[in-house]
Motif scaffolding. Structure first.
Motif, PDB file in Angstrom:
ATOM      1  N   ASP A   1      80.483 125.647 -10.125  1.00  0.00           N
ATOM      2  CA  ASP A   1      78.627 125.432 -10.529  1.00  0.00           C
ATOM      3  C   ASP A   1      78.252 125.399 -12.005  1.00  0.00           C
ATOM      4  O   ASP A   1      78.104 125.279 -13.033  1.00  0.00           O
ATOM      5  CB  ASP A   1      78.485 126.674 -11.120  1.00  0.00           C
ATOM      6  N   ALA A   2      79.141 123.250 -11.897  1.00  0.00           N
ATOM      7  CA  ALA A   2      79.053 122.522 -13.364  1.00  0.00           C
ATOM      8  C   ALA A   2      78.297 121.289 -13.336  1.00  0.00           C
ATOM      9  O   ALA A   2      78.568 120.650 -11.949  1.00  0.00           O
ATOM     10  CB  ALA A   2      80.280 122.415 -13.421  1.00  0.00           C
ATOM     11  N   GLY A   3      77.791 120.328 -14.311  1.00  0.00           N
ATOM     12  CA  GLY A   3      77.164 118.993 -14.208  1.00  0.00           C
ATOM     13  C   GLY A   3      79.239 118.403 -13.833  1.00  0.00           C
ATOM     14  O   GLY A   3      80.064 118.822 -14.246  1.00  0.00           O
ATOM     15  N   MET A   4      77.933 117.095 -13.433  1.00  0.00           N
ATOM     16  CA  MET A   4      79.312 116.218 -12.917  1.00  0.00           C
ATOM     17  C   MET A   4      80.324 115.517 -14.123  1.00  0.00           C
ATOM     18  O   MET A   4      81.209 115.062 -14.060  1.00  0.00           O
ATOM     19  CB  MET A   4      78.705 115.048 -12.115  1.00  0.00           C
ATOM     20  N   THR A   5      79.247 115.728 -15.310  1.00  0.00           N
ATOM     21  CA  THR A   5      79.882 115.036 -16.801  1.00  0.00           C
ATOM     22  C   THR A   5      81.013 116.121 -17.337  1.00  0.00           C
ATOM     23  O   THR A   5      82.215 115.345 -17.656  1.00  0.00           O
ATOM     24  CB  THR A   5      79.252 115.009 -17.678  1.00  0.00           C
ATOM     25  N   PRO A   6      80.949 117.115 -17.691  1.00  0.00           N
ATOM     26  CA  PRO A   6      82.171 118.223 -17.950  1.00  0.00           C
ATOM     27  C   PRO A   6      83.389 118.204 -16.790  1.00  0.00           C
ATOM     28  O   PRO A   6      84.172 117.996 -17.359  1.00  0.00           O
ATOM     29  CB  PRO A   6      81.338 119.334 -18.068  1.00  0.00           C
ATOM     30  N   VAL A   7      82.855 118.213 -15.838  1.00  0.00           N
ATOM     31  CA  VAL A   7      84.076 118.220 -14.767  1.00  0.00           C
ATOM     32  C   VAL A   7      85.079 116.141 -15.057  1.00  0.00           C
ATOM     33  O   VAL A   7      85.099 116.438 -14.771  1.00  0.00           O
ATOM     34  CB  VAL A   7      83.968 118.310 -13.659  1.00  0.00           C
ATOM     35  N   ARG A   8      84.259 115.234 -15.690  1.00  0.00           N
ATOM     36  CA  ARG A   8      84.770 114.282 -15.393  1.00  0.00           C
ATOM     37  C   ARG A   8      85.644 114.163 -16.418  1.00  0.00           C
ATOM     38  O   ARG A   8      86.771 113.653 -16.268  1.00  0.00           O
ATOM     39  CB  ARG A   8      83.675 113.536 -15.479  1.00  0.00           C
TER      40      ARG A   8
ATOM     41  N   GLN B   1      82.319 116.016  -7.504  1.00  0.00           N
ATOM     42  CA  GLN B   1      81.702 116.186  -6.996  1.00  0.00           C
ATOM     43  C   GLN B   1      81.597 118.018  -6.743  1.00  0.00           C
ATOM     44  O   GLN B   1      80.977 119.361  -6.548  1.00  0.00           O
ATOM     45  CB  GLN B   1      80.873 115.927  -5.707  1.00  0.00           C
ATOM     46  N   GLY B   2      83.353 117.701  -5.560  1.00  0.00           N
ATOM     47  CA  GLY B   2      83.843 119.208  -5.517  1.00  0.00           C
ATOM     48  C   GLY B   2      83.936 120.358  -6.113  1.00  0.00           C
ATOM     49  O   GLY B   2      83.641 121.411  -5.821  1.00  0.00           O
ATOM     50  N   LEU B   3      84.266 119.807  -7.332  1.00  0.00           N
ATOM     51  CA  LEU B   3      84.357 120.702  -8.051  1.00  0.00           C
ATOM     52  C   LEU B   3      83.621 121.221  -9.166  1.00  0.00           C
ATOM     53  O   LEU B   3      83.115 122.138  -9.717  1.00  0.00           O
ATOM     54  CB  LEU B   3      85.331 119.856  -9.538  1.00  0.00           C
TER      55      LEU B   3
ATOM     56  N   HIS C   1      82.670 121.132 -21.036  1.00  0.00           N
ATOM     57  CA  HIS C   1      83.819 120.091 -20.492  1.00  0.00           C
ATOM     58  C   HIS C   1      85.125 120.908 -20.831  1.00  0.00           C
ATOM     59  O   HIS C   1      86.266 120.996 -19.905  1.00  0.00           O
ATOM     60  CB  HIS C   1      84.176 119.286 -20.849  1.00  0.00           C
ATOM     61  N   GLN C   2      85.109 121.642 -22.101  1.00  0.00           N
ATOM     62  CA  GLN C   2      86.212 122.562 -22.078  1.00  0.00           C
ATOM     63  C   GLN C   2      86.629 123.152 -21.370  1.00  0.00           C
ATOM     64  O   GLN C   2      87.823 124.359 -21.334  1.00  0.00           O
ATOM     65  CB  GLN C   2      86.291 123.077 -23.310  1.00  0.00           C
ATOM     66  N   HIS C   3      85.431 124.155 -21.336  1.00  0.00           N
ATOM     67  CA  HIS C   3      85.411 125.562 -20.242  1.00  0.00           C
ATOM     68  C   HIS C   3      85.448 125.060 -18.432  1.00  0.00           C
ATOM     69  O   HIS C   3      86.277 125.262 -17.580  1.00  0.00           O
ATOM     70  CB  HIS C   3      83.749 126.309 -19.857  1.00  0.00           C
ATOM     71  N   VAL C   4      85.024 124.176 -18.360  1.00  0.00           N
ATOM     72  CA  VAL C   4      85.357 123.380 -17.249  1.00  0.00           C
ATOM     73  C   VAL C   4      87.038 122.983 -16.571  1.00  0.00           C
ATOM     74  O   VAL C   4      87.897 123.535 -15.645  1.00  0.00           O
ATOM     75  CB  VAL C   4      84.442 121.929 -16.732  1.00  0.00           C
ATOM     76  N   TYR C   5      87.366 122.676 -18.021  1.00  0.00           N
ATOM     77  CA  TYR C   5      89.198 122.422 -18.042  1.00  0.00           C
ATOM     78  C   TYR C   5      89.905 123.260 -17.951  1.00  0.00           C
ATOM     79  O   TYR C   5      91.067 123.415 -17.374  1.00  0.00           O
ATOM     80  CB  TYR C   5      89.225 121.372 -19.257  1.00  0.00           C
ATOM     81  N   GLU C   6      89.412 124.567 -18.769  1.00  0.00           N
ATOM     82  CA  GLU C   6      90.233 125.409 -18.739  1.00  0.00           C
ATOM     83  C   GLU C   6      90.066 126.423 -17.362  1.00  0.00           C
ATOM     84  O   GLU C   6      91.548 126.770 -16.626  1.00  0.00           O
ATOM     85  CB  GLU C   6      89.710 127.013 -19.740  1.00  0.00           C
ATOM     86  N   ARG C   7      88.735 126.377 -16.653  1.00  0.00           N
ATOM     87  CA  ARG C   7      89.098 126.464 -15.335  1.00  0.00           C
ATOM     88  C   ARG C   7      89.777 126.029 -13.647  1.00  0.00           C
ATOM     89  O   ARG C   7      90.268 126.694 -13.319  1.00  0.00           O
ATOM     90  CB  ARG C   7      87.360 127.252 -14.990  1.00  0.00           C
ATOM     91  N   VAL C   8      89.832 124.985 -14.371  1.00  0.00           N
ATOM     92  CA  VAL C   8      90.432 123.731 -13.491  1.00  0.00           C
ATOM     93  C   VAL C   8      91.719 124.021 -13.777  1.00  0.00           C
ATOM     94  O   VAL C   8      92.180 123.665 -12.673  1.00  0.00           O
ATOM     95  CB  VAL C   8      90.342 123.093 -13.428  1.00  0.00           C
ATOM     96  N   ARG C   9      92.305 124.362 -14.847  1.00  0.00           N
ATOM     97  CA  ARG C   9      93.582 124.582 -15.139  1.00  0.00           C
ATOM     98  C   ARG C   9      94.414 125.683 -14.663  1.00  0.00           C
ATOM     99  O   ARG C   9      95.397 125.703 -14.127  1.00  0.00           O
ATOM    100  CB  ARG C   9      93.708 124.569 -16.767  1.00  0.00           C
ATOM    101  N   LYS C  10      93.300 126.301 -15.341  1.00  0.00           N
ATOM    102  CA  LYS C  10      94.032 127.646 -13.880  1.00  0.00           C
ATOM    103  C   LYS C  10      93.683 127.541 -12.584  1.00  0.00           C
ATOM    104  O   LYS C  10      94.852 128.471 -11.635  1.00  0.00           O
ATOM    105  CB  LYS C  10      93.082 129.166 -14.570  1.00  0.00           C
TER     106      LYS C  10
END
Length: 115
Positions: free
Chosen positions: A55-62, A48-50, A23-32
């Motif tokens: 290429d991440a799971g739904m829970t980390p994206v959420r 789902q789009g993110l 979730h931290q990795h996804v957070y940093e990528r979306v923030r960028k």
């Protein structure tokens, strides 16, 4: 030099750097994506789009979206809709005030350290 399995078993495993939670990795990528304009103001964002894009799971994206909403980087619009906020005149004025205040202070501090 030959290495047998007994030699490998007696060695300590190599220490790997601490893994960053998904979730931290996804957070940093979306923030960028938001900071660099890849996600435009007003653009709708879906879990789902993110998940597919990153290429991440739904829970980390959420979890990343929850954090970004709490920080104001994304806006929850009800009915499970999330979008990138649009900067209005009030927001521009606030940013201008913060920059003028901070830049003057930082310039003053920098000049006191000049040689």
């Amino acid at each position: 030099m030959n290495v047998n399995s007994a030699d490998l078993a007696s060695q300590k495993p190599l220490e790997s750097p601490a893994k960053v939670p998904a979730h931290q990795h996804v957070y940093e990528r979306v923030r960028k994506l938001i900071l660099f304009g890849d996600l435009a103001p007003g653009q709708a964002v879906t879990i789902q789009g993110l998940a597919e894009t990153l290429d991440a799971g739904m829970t980390p994206v959420r979890e990343a979206l929850r954090r970004l909403i709490a920080e104001g980087a994304l806006v929850h619009q009800g009915n499970r809709r999330v979008s990138v906020p649009v900067l209005d005149l009030e927001g521009v004025n606030e940013l201008e005030f913060m920059r003028k205040t901070l830049e003057a202070e930082l310039a003053q501090r920098a000049t006191s350290r000049m040689t």
